[in-house]
Design a protein around this motif. Sequence first.
Motif, PDB file in Angstrom:
ATOM      1  N   LEU A  89       0.823  -1.215   0.000  1.00  0.00           N
ATOM      2  CA  LEU A  89       0.000   0.000   0.000  1.00  0.00           C
ATOM      3  C   LEU A  89       0.855   1.262   0.000  1.00  0.00           C
ATOM      4  CD1 LEU A  89      -2.740  -1.122   2.576  1.00  0.00           C
ATOM      5  CD2 LEU A  89      -2.885  -1.099   0.073  1.00  0.00           C
ATOM      6  N   TYR A  90       1.984   1.240   0.673  1.00  0.00           N
ATOM      7  CA  TYR A  90       2.863   2.413   0.778  1.00  0.00           C
ATOM      8  C   TYR A  90       4.281   2.012   0.341  1.00  0.00           C
ATOM      9  CZ  TYR A  90      -1.009   4.011   3.704  1.00  0.00           C
ATOM     10  OH  TYR A  90      -2.230   4.338   4.182  1.00  0.00           O
ATOM     11  N   PRO A  91       4.574   1.961  -0.999  1.00  0.00           N
ATOM     12  CA  PRO A  91       5.932   1.548  -1.427  1.00  0.00           C
ATOM     13  C   PRO A  91       7.003   2.581  -1.115  1.00  0.00           C
ATOM     14  CG  PRO A  91       4.584   2.195  -3.310  1.00  0.00           C
ATOM     15  CD  PRO A  91       3.655   2.151  -2.127  1.00  0.00           C
ATOM     16  N   GLU A  92       6.585   3.872  -0.890  1.00  0.00           N
ATOM     17  CA  GLU A  92       7.589   4.874  -0.584  1.00  0.00           C
ATOM     18  C   GLU A  92       8.190   4.677   0.791  1.00  0.00           C
ATOM     19  OE1 GLU A  92       3.471   6.399   0.340  1.00  0.00           O
ATOM     20  OE2 GLU A  92       4.519   5.531  -1.372  1.00  0.00           O
ATOM     21  N   ALA A  93       7.557   3.862   1.606  1.00  0.00           N
ATOM     22  CA  ALA A  93       8.104   3.595   2.935  1.00  0.00           C
ATOM     23  C   ALA A  93       9.310   2.664   2.893  1.00  0.00           C
ATOM     24  CB  ALA A  93       7.020   3.000   3.844  1.00  0.00           C
ATOM     25  N   LEU A  94       9.492   1.950   1.790  1.00  0.00           N
ATOM     26  CA  LEU A  94      10.641   1.047   1.678  1.00  0.00           C
ATOM     27  C   LEU A  94      11.929   1.850   1.495  1.00  0.00           C
ATOM     28  CD1 LEU A  94       9.179  -1.696  -0.664  1.00  0.00           C
ATOM     29  CD2 LEU A  94       9.607  -1.896   1.776  1.00  0.00           C
ATOM     30  N   PRO A  95      13.111   1.313   1.875  1.00  0.00           N
ATOM     31  CA  PRO A  95      14.403   2.004   1.626  1.00  0.00           C
ATOM     32  C   PRO A  95      14.646   2.173   0.126  1.00  0.00           C
ATOM     33  CG  PRO A  95      14.659   0.230   3.221  1.00  0.00           C
ATOM     34  CD  PRO A  95      13.270   0.081   2.660  1.00  0.00           C
ATOM     35  N   LYS A  96      15.318   3.278  -0.204  1.00  0.00           N
ATOM     36  CA  LYS A  96      15.586   3.588  -1.621  1.00  0.00           C
ATOM     37  C   LYS A  96      16.491   2.549  -2.265  1.00  0.00           C
ATOM     38  CE  LYS A  96      14.953   8.566  -1.177  1.00  0.00           C
ATOM     39  NZ  LYS A  96      15.568   9.902  -1.411  1.00  0.00           N
ATOM     40  N   THR A  97      17.460   2.058  -1.503  1.00  0.00           N
ATOM     41  CA  THR A  97      18.373   1.066  -2.079  1.00  0.00           C
ATOM     42  C   THR A  97      17.634  -0.203  -2.455  1.00  0.00           C
ATOM     43  OG1 THR A  97      18.887   0.318   0.164  1.00  0.00           O
ATOM     44  CG2 THR A  97      20.335   1.978  -0.797  1.00  0.00           C
ATOM     45  N   ALA A  98      16.665  -0.565  -1.615  1.00  0.00           N
ATOM     46  CA  ALA A  98      15.888  -1.768  -1.927  1.00  0.00           C
ATOM     47  C   ALA A  98      15.037  -1.561  -3.157  1.00  0.00           C
ATOM     48  CB  ALA A  98      15.012  -2.150  -0.724  1.00  0.00           C
ATOM     49  N   MET A  99      14.443  -0.328  -3.290  1.00  0.00           N
ATOM     50  CA  MET A  99      13.635  -0.037  -4.473  1.00  0.00           C
ATOM     51  C   MET A  99      14.490  -0.001  -5.732  1.00  0.00           C
ATOM     52  SD  MET A  99      10.463   0.251  -3.594  1.00  0.00           S
ATOM     53  CE  MET A  99       9.776   1.155  -4.973  1.00  0.00           C
ATOM     54  N   THR A 100      15.676   0.563  -5.598  1.00  0.00           N
ATOM     55  CA  THR A 100      16.551   0.634  -6.776  1.00  0.00           C
ATOM     56  C   THR A 100      16.970  -0.756  -7.232  1.00  0.00           C
ATOM     57  OG1 THR A 100      17.376   2.748  -5.977  1.00  0.00           O
ATOM     58  CG2 THR A 100      18.671   1.644  -7.680  1.00  0.00           C
ATOM     59  N   ALA A 101      17.266  -1.610  -6.225  1.00  0.00           N
ATOM     60  CA  ALA A 101      17.661  -2.970  -6.576  1.00  0.00           C
ATOM     61  C   ALA A 101      16.519  -3.737  -7.215  1.00  0.00           C
ATOM     62  CB  ALA A 101      18.152  -3.698  -5.322  1.00  0.00           C
ATOM     63  N   MET A 102      15.309  -3.415  -6.767  1.00  0.00           N
ATOM     64  CA  MET A 102      14.153  -4.126  -7.329  1.00  0.00           C
ATOM     65  C   MET A 102      13.796  -3.624  -8.711  1.00  0.00           C
ATOM     66  SD  MET A 102      11.807  -4.339  -3.901  1.00  0.00           S
ATOM     67  CE  MET A 102      10.413  -4.984  -4.809  1.00  0.00           C
ATOM     68  N   LEU A 103      13.967  -2.281  -8.944  1.00  0.00           N
ATOM     69  CA  LEU A 103      13.518  -1.695 -10.200  1.00  0.00           C
ATOM     70  C   LEU A 103      14.604  -1.687 -11.282  1.00  0.00           C
ATOM     71  CD1 LEU A 103      11.485   1.326  -8.806  1.00  0.00           C
ATOM     72  CD2 LEU A 103      10.617  -0.890  -9.563  1.00  0.00           C
ATOM     73  N   THR A 104      15.905  -1.873 -10.912  1.00  0.00           N
ATOM     74  CA  THR A 104      16.985  -1.815 -11.898  1.00  0.00           C
ATOM     75  C   THR A 104      16.964  -3.064 -12.758  1.00  0.00           C
ATOM     76  OG1 THR A 104      18.326  -0.528 -10.389  1.00  0.00           O
ATOM     77  CG2 THR A 104      19.452  -1.572 -12.226  1.00  0.00           C
ATOM     78  N   ALA A 105      16.894  -2.817 -14.063  1.00  0.00           N
ATOM     79  CA  ALA A 105      16.866  -3.951 -14.997  1.00  0.00           C
ATOM     80  C   ALA A 105      18.278  -4.465 -15.215  1.00  0.00           C
ATOM     81  CB  ALA A 105      16.247  -3.521 -16.324  1.00  0.00           C
ATOM     82  N   PRO A 106      18.450  -5.706 -15.449  1.00  0.00           N
ATOM     83  CA  PRO A 106      19.802  -6.241 -15.714  1.00  0.00           C
ATOM     84  C   PRO A 106      20.355  -5.667 -17.004  1.00  0.00           C
ATOM     85  CG  PRO A 106      18.132  -7.884 -16.207  1.00  0.00           C
ATOM     86  CD  PRO A 106      17.421  -6.747 -15.547  1.00  0.00           C
ATOM     87  N   PRO A 107      21.702  -5.516 -17.092  1.00  0.00           N
ATOM     88  CA  PRO A 107      22.303  -4.941 -18.312  1.00  0.00           C
ATOM     89  C   PRO A 107      22.036  -5.831 -19.513  1.00  0.00           C
ATOM     90  CG  PRO A 107      23.998  -5.928 -16.923  1.00  0.00           C
ATOM     91  CD  PRO A 107      22.722  -5.933 -16.121  1.00  0.00           C
ATOM     92  N   PRO A 108      21.907  -5.197 -20.680  1.00  0.00           N
ATOM     93  CA  PRO A 108      21.646  -6.014 -21.876  1.00  0.00           C
ATOM     94  C   PRO A 108      22.870  -6.834 -22.235  1.00  0.00           C
ATOM     95  CG  PRO A 108      22.071  -3.746 -22.505  1.00  0.00           C
ATOM     96  CD  PRO A 108      21.985  -3.766 -20.997  1.00  0.00           C
ATOM     97  N   PRO A 109      22.669  -7.932 -22.865  1.00  0.00           N
ATOM     98  CA  PRO A 109      23.823  -8.773 -23.263  1.00  0.00           C
ATOM     99  C   PRO A 109      24.648  -8.067 -24.328  1.00  0.00           C
ATOM    100  CG  PRO A 109      21.798  -9.592 -24.252  1.00  0.00           C
ATOM    101  CD  PRO A 109      21.382  -8.518 -23.292  1.00  0.00           C
TER     102      PRO A 109
END
Length: 244
Positions: A41-61
């Motif tokens: 319900l409140y994703p902004e409450a999560l730590p930024k590092t955790a959000m970045t790790a979750m939202l960062t896409a893997p590098p292209p091959p």
Amino acid sequence: MFETSLMESGGQLKTKSKYWMIGTFVFNISVLTILILIPLLYPEALPKTAMTAMLTAPPPPPPPPPPPPPAQVVKPIKMVSEIDAGLHAPTKIPKDIKMLKEDAAPPPQVAGVAGMSGMGSAGGVPGGVMGGIGSAPAPVVKVAPPKGPARVSGGVMAGSVLSKTNPVYPPIAKAAHVSGAVVLHAVISKTGSIEHLEVVSGPEMLRSSALDAVKTWKYKPYLLNGDPTEVDTTVTVNFSFGGG
């Protein structure tokens, strides 16, 4: 009395422990549900590092390597020389073969050299080059005398000295411990006497004594082609504490 109290208390304890377990279970389920629902319900409450790790896409091959260039096909080029082009197999064999005779040209005549006609004869012809060898006296080559005095080294003229006066060591130079060599430029006459004398180099205190001594020197006449001639040379006078 005691039995009745024990029985009553035992039933109460069982009833309370049952409700306690149910309440504890409901409480734990509620806490777990809240912990699960808050991030949703409140994703902004999560730590930024955790959000970045979750939202960062893997590098292209990495891109695939480029395909190799096609191999160039070398076409062989047939080289035909002019000699090969001019040679052809005969289509017919001739029956008669004619021989060609070339007229031999006479050898060219070599013209004689003027004055060389007497080379083949025993004595030679007068006036010819070979005819004159042995019959005429050898020519005498006389070198023309040089204009002015002849340039002769000082070492050569040192052996032609007839009379030589030793220079006097100046007392002032001795007191000052001055020594060395005085080089003089001299012109010797045809009779062997000193005509001209000047200082080229040397200590100042020793020059005058060297000039006075060399002026009196006498040389043998220098002969050039059998004739006496003037000589341009140098004279070196050495001064040392052992003597002049």
